[in-house]
Design a protein around this motif. Structure first.
Motif, short mmCIF file in Angstrom:
data_model
loop_
_atom_site.label_atom_id
_atom_site.label_comp_id
_atom_site.label_asym_id
_atom_site.label_seq_id
_atom_site.Cartn_x
_atom_site.Cartn_y
_atom_site.Cartn_z
N HIS A 4 36.97 97.85 55.24
CA HIS A 4 37.07 99.15 55.11
C HIS A 4 38.50 99.32 53.84
CE1 HIS A 4 33.60 99.90 57.32
NE2 HIS A 4 32.94 99.57 55.96
N SER A 5 38.96 98.65 52.67
CA SER A 5 39.88 99.19 52.89
C SER A 5 40.34 100.17 51.52
CB SER A 5 40.54 97.68 52.58
OG SER A 5 42.18 98.31 51.87
N ARG A 6 41.20 101.06 51.43
CA ARG A 6 41.36 102.16 50.60
C ARG A 6 42.74 101.92 50.40
NH1 ARG A 6 36.89 101.05 48.48
NH2 ARG A 6 35.67 102.89 49.26
N GLN A 7 43.74 101.20 49.11
CA GLN A 7 44.74 100.46 48.79
C GLN A 7 45.49 100.30 50.14
OE1 GLN A 7 45.98 100.64 45.47
NE2 GLN A 7 43.61 100.66 44.88
N GLN A 8 45.23 99.73 50.96
CA GLN A 8 45.44 99.09 52.00
C GLN A 8 46.29 97.89 51.69
OE1 GLN A 8 43.31 98.91 55.25
NE2 GLN A 8 43.60 100.94 55.70
N PRO A 9 47.64 97.65 51.62
CA PRO A 9 48.55 96.70 51.59
C PRO A 9 47.52 95.28 52.26
CG PRO A 9 49.29 96.65 53.38
CD PRO A 9 48.09 98.22 52.94
N VAL A 10 47.48 93.39 51.34
CA VAL A 10 45.75 92.59 52.26
C VAL A 10 47.31 92.34 53.52
CG1 VAL A 10 46.85 89.76 51.40
CG2 VAL A 10 46.55 91.65 49.97
N ARG A 11 48.39 92.34 53.98
CA ARG A 11 48.58 91.61 55.46
C ARG A 11 48.17 92.79 56.08
NH1 ARG A 11 53.89 91.41 55.81
NH2 ARG A 11 54.48 91.18 53.86
N ARG A 12 47.25 94.07 56.13
CA ARG A 12 46.78 94.80 56.78
C ARG A 12 45.56 94.43 56.80
NH1 ARG A 12 47.68 101.38 56.41
NH2 ARG A 12 49.57 100.38 57.00
N VAL A 13 45.00 94.12 55.92
CA VAL A 13 43.49 93.35 55.94
C VAL A 13 43.31 92.35 56.82
CG1 VAL A 13 41.46 92.40 54.37
CG2 VAL A 13 43.05 94.50 53.66
N LEU A 14 44.34 91.24 56.24
CA LEU A 14 44.44 90.08 57.57
C LEU A 14 44.26 89.90 59.01
CD1 LEU A 14 46.48 87.82 55.02
CD2 LEU A 14 43.93 87.67 55.54
N ARG A 15 45.57 91.30 59.55
CA ARG A 15 45.60 91.91 60.56
C ARG A 15 44.03 91.67 61.41
NH1 ARG A 15 49.30 95.36 59.84
NH2 ARG A 15 51.56 93.71 59.34
N GLY A 16 43.58 92.53 60.41
CA GLY A 16 42.10 93.53 60.49
C GLY A 16 40.92 92.16 60.93
N TRP A 17 41.46 91.25 60.59
CA TRP A 17 40.10 90.10 60.78
C TRP A 17 41.05 89.20 61.44
CZ3 TRP A 17 40.15 88.52 54.25
CH2 TRP A 17 39.34 89.42 53.90
N PHE A 18 42.42 88.79 61.83
CA PHE A 18 42.17 87.65 62.88
C PHE A 18 43.37 88.12 63.91
CE2 PHE A 18 42.23 85.70 58.60
CZ PHE A 18 40.75 85.29 58.01
N ARG A 19 43.89 89.58 64.07
CA ARG A 19 44.85 90.05 64.79
C ARG A 19 45.84 88.43 65.00
NH1 ARG A 19 43.05 94.82 65.13
NH2 ARG A 19 40.98 95.09 65.29
N ASP A 20 45.94 88.13 66.62
CA ASP A 20 47.06 87.60 66.54
C ASP A 20 46.91 85.74 66.49
OD1 ASP A 20 45.72 87.38 68.95
OD2 ASP A 20 47.38 87.39 69.97
N ARG A 21 45.00 85.32 65.61
CA ARG A 21 44.39 84.14 66.25
C ARG A 21 44.94 83.33 65.03
NH1 ARG A 21 40.08 84.23 64.96
NH2 ARG A 21 39.53 86.94 64.35
N ILE A 22 45.36 84.04 63.62
CA ILE A 22 45.96 83.61 63.17
C ILE A 22 47.28 84.00 62.42
CG2 ILE A 22 45.73 83.17 60.39
CD1 ILE A 22 43.48 81.15 61.80
N THR A 23 48.25 82.94 62.03
CA THR A 23 49.37 83.35 61.06
C THR A 23 49.20 83.17 59.73
OG1 THR A 23 50.66 81.31 61.90
CG2 THR A 23 50.80 83.86 63.03
N TRP A 24 50.26 84.29 58.87
CA TRP A 24 49.85 83.98 57.64
C TRP A 24 51.71 83.61 57.12
CZ3 TRP A 24 47.16 87.28 59.40
CH2 TRP A 24 47.84 88.66 59.94
N LYS A 25 51.88 82.59 56.01
CA LYS A 25 52.88 82.77 55.07
C LYS A 25 53.19 83.15 53.56
CE LYS A 25 56.04 80.62 56.91
NZ LYS A 25 57.27 79.63 57.13
#
Length: 633
Positions: free
Chosen positions: A66-87
């Protein structure tokens, strides 16, 4: 060999979006979909690509998005929390094990490999190999080979491999393995044959500058052109660009604080950068940049730039530029440029330029240009140009003020003020010049000059010794002599009791005209006169004129002066035919003579003067008279 398969959701051939993919907006609303599907949709709307080790995430797990013009990093944080990091690297987002799942092995090792061209099979030099987890990089040599010291390992070491003009790729190697398989890169369809391609749209064209190539080795420039990392270091300190722990990465990352003893090279600055000689930034500067000699920025500057010699921005400037010698911006300016010698701006200006010598802008100026010598704008100026010598622009919606000359090739809509000359196409407002005003088109307003005013069509007032215009639909030229091509031109034969035969020529407009005349008193006296006049009223065929003339009298016998004769005439004109008028009216005559002029045999001595008085050596006589004439036009 422990080669690990990486999931690359697409092979990147060209970046489809600008800037950090983690900051791109996502506009999606999905319920109860598999994670793999949600990731694919996110890639589609945000124009980037995920890459990750197979088995790192469960793509069949069910998620909501559920995203309305939210940045990708916020979407990833909602999916993975601290289990996954990204670069974020170029147009990839690489997923890595997070702190809660990673099993870090500190086992430094040298990795070896070789890279070739897919089509030709030949070795491929100048390829950047980037160890994602521990931020280390190497560049392939002429044989396509490379050696990379990689320290940190989260069970798998991820390598991002990129070269301009080629599709990039990601490979993984188990910890403890040292040899990567042979890697081939595919040339993009429109790629040139040069070893280093430098795009001219994202700021990387700073590598073409001679000073950059002097301070920064080619290997660093090549690697920076290949790779862009979207991450920020808290600070970086350098003596020279190549004297750092990872010189191949300095041009690919951003710094919050950068201290460069002599010279520095960064991908971006988000804070403060101070350099002894040179600060070079490939992309954006947000904050403060100070250099003893020169700042060079490849894209936008937002904040303050200060340099002892030159600020060079290849992108947009939003803020303040201060330079001891010159500021150069190859895009637009929104703010202030102040330079000891010259400011140069290739794009539009909104703000202020101030230079000790000259300001140059090739696009519109929405603001103020102030220069000790000259201002130049190839297009429109919407506020003001102030210069000690001259101003030049295409058009002015404001004011031009110059010590000598103002030039506007098209219209001026407020004012031109110059010590010498003003020139423009059309003018609506005021032209004020110490010497001359020229409006090649319509002049609506006021022209004031000591010597000459020129306009095509005048709607307003001209005030100068000499005025020239093509036509005067509504207005008046006032001066010693006004020439109107489609105005009033009259030749008159006149007579009065002083000069029985007079020839006059009148030019200007009916509201205000100039006249010159010759008068003859039969064999002995000649008059040369000049005057002004105005048609003060008009009634069908009748018109009322007021004329003032001043003449000098000579004896035709010996050429000696006989005095000065002035007239004030109020005459009633009657139009006999379209080009012929007859006029008659009273006049007041005044004669000023010296004693020797009165005793001359040809002297004019009126017998019926109504008033006489003396002033200095002159005797003044005043008497009434009557005049009549025939006017041809």
């Amino acid at each position: 060999m422990g080669i690990v398969v990486f999931i690359l959701t697409a092979m990147v051939e060209e970046a489809t979006g600008q800037g950090n993919p983690l900051n791109r907006p996502v506009d999606l609303w999905l319920d109860d979909v598999k994670l793999g599907k949600a990731m694919s949709e996110t890639e589609r709307v945000a124009h980037f690509y995920f890459s990750y080790k197979s088995g790192l995430i469960r793509t069949d797990s069910v998620v909501d998005l559920h995203s309305r013009q939210q940045p990708v990093r916020r979407v990833l944080r909602g999916w993975f929390r601290d289990r996954i990091t990204w670069k974020a690297v170029n147009n990839h987002i690489i997923l890595l094990p997070g702190r809660s799942t990673a099993k870090t092995i500190e086992k430094p090792a040298a990795r070896f490999g070789r890279i070739t061209d897919t089509h030709t099979g030949k070795p491929l030099p100048d390829v950047t190999i980037f160890a994602v987890a521990d931020n280390r990089a190497a560049l392939s040599d002429s044989s396509g080979g490379f050696t990379l010291e990689s320290g940190r390992c989260d069970s798998v070491t991820s390598f991002y491999i990129s070269r301009q003009g080629y599709s990039d790729t990601i490979v993984g190697l188990q910890c403890g393995e040292t040899i990567l398989p042979d890697i081939s890169l595919r040339r993009l369809p429109d790629a040139a044959d040069t070893a280093l391609l430098v795009p001219a749209v994202d700021g990387t064209q700073i590598e073409d500058r001679g000073l950059i190539r002097f301070f920064i080795p080619k290997r660093m420039l090549t690697s920076s052109a290949n790779l862009r990392l979207f991450e920020t270091r808290l600070f970086q300190v350098s003596f020279l660009p190549w004297l750092s722990s990872e010189p191949l990465l300095t041009g690919s990352v951003a710094a919050n604080f950068s201290l460069n003893i002599i010279a520095g090279y960064n991908g971006a600055v988000n804070g403060i950068e101070v350099g002894g000689v040179l600060n070079a930034v490939r992309h954006d500067v947000h904050g403060i940049q100070v250099a003893g000699y020169i700042n060079i920025v490849g894209n936008r500057v937002t904040g303050l730039q200060s340099a002892g010699f030159v600020n060079l921005n290849l992108g947009r400037t939003e803020g303040i530029q201060l330079a001891g010698f010159s500021n150069i911006t190859l895009d637009s300016l929104k703010g202030i440029q102040i330079a000891g010698f010259v400011n140069t701006l290739k794009g539009q200006m909104k703000g202020m330029q101030a230079a000790g010598f000259m300001n140059v802008t090739t696009r519109d100026v929405d603001g103020l240009q102030v220069a000790g010598f000259a201002n130049y704008s190839r297009m429109r100026v919407n506020t003001a140009q102030l210069a000690g010598f001259g101003n030049y622009c295409q058009a002015v919606d404001g004011v031009q003020v110059a010590g000598f000359i103002n030039v506007a090739t098209n219209e001026v809509n407020t004012a031109q003020i110059a010590g010498g000359i003003n020139t423009c196409g059309e003018a609506s407002g005021v032209q004020l010049a110490g010497l001359m005003n020229v409006a090649s088109g319509r002049m609506t307003g006021v022209q004031v000059a000591s010597m000459l005013n020129v306009a095509s069509k005048l709607t307003g007032v001209q005030l100068a010794l000499f005025n020239v215009c093509d036509s005067v639909p509504k207005g008046v030229p006032i001066g010693l002599l006004s020439v109107v091509a489609h105005g009033m031109h009259r030749l008159e034969l006149a007579s009065d009791l002083v000069m029985p035969l007079q020839l006059r020529f009148k030019t200007g407009v009916p509201a205000f005209y100039n006249q010159v005349g010759l008068g003859f008193r039969f064999k002995n006296t000649l008059e040369v006169s000049y005057g002004l006049g105005s048609r003060v009223a008009r009634f069908n065929r009748l018109a009322l004129h007021l004329d003032l003339t001043a003449g000098y009298l000579w004896s035709q016998t010996d050429g000696k002066g006989l005095g000065r004769l002035g007239r004030a005439m109020l005459t009633l004109h009657y139009r006999l035919w379209p080009q012929v008028e007859l006029y008659l009216g009273p006049q007041i005559n005044m004669l000023a003579t010296r004693h020797e002029e009165e005793t001359h045999p040809d002297a004019i001595l009126p017998a019926n003067t109504t008033n006489e008085f003396y002033s200095g050596d002159f005797r003044f006589r005043i008497w009434p008279g009557i005049g009549l004439g025939l006017s041809l036009f």
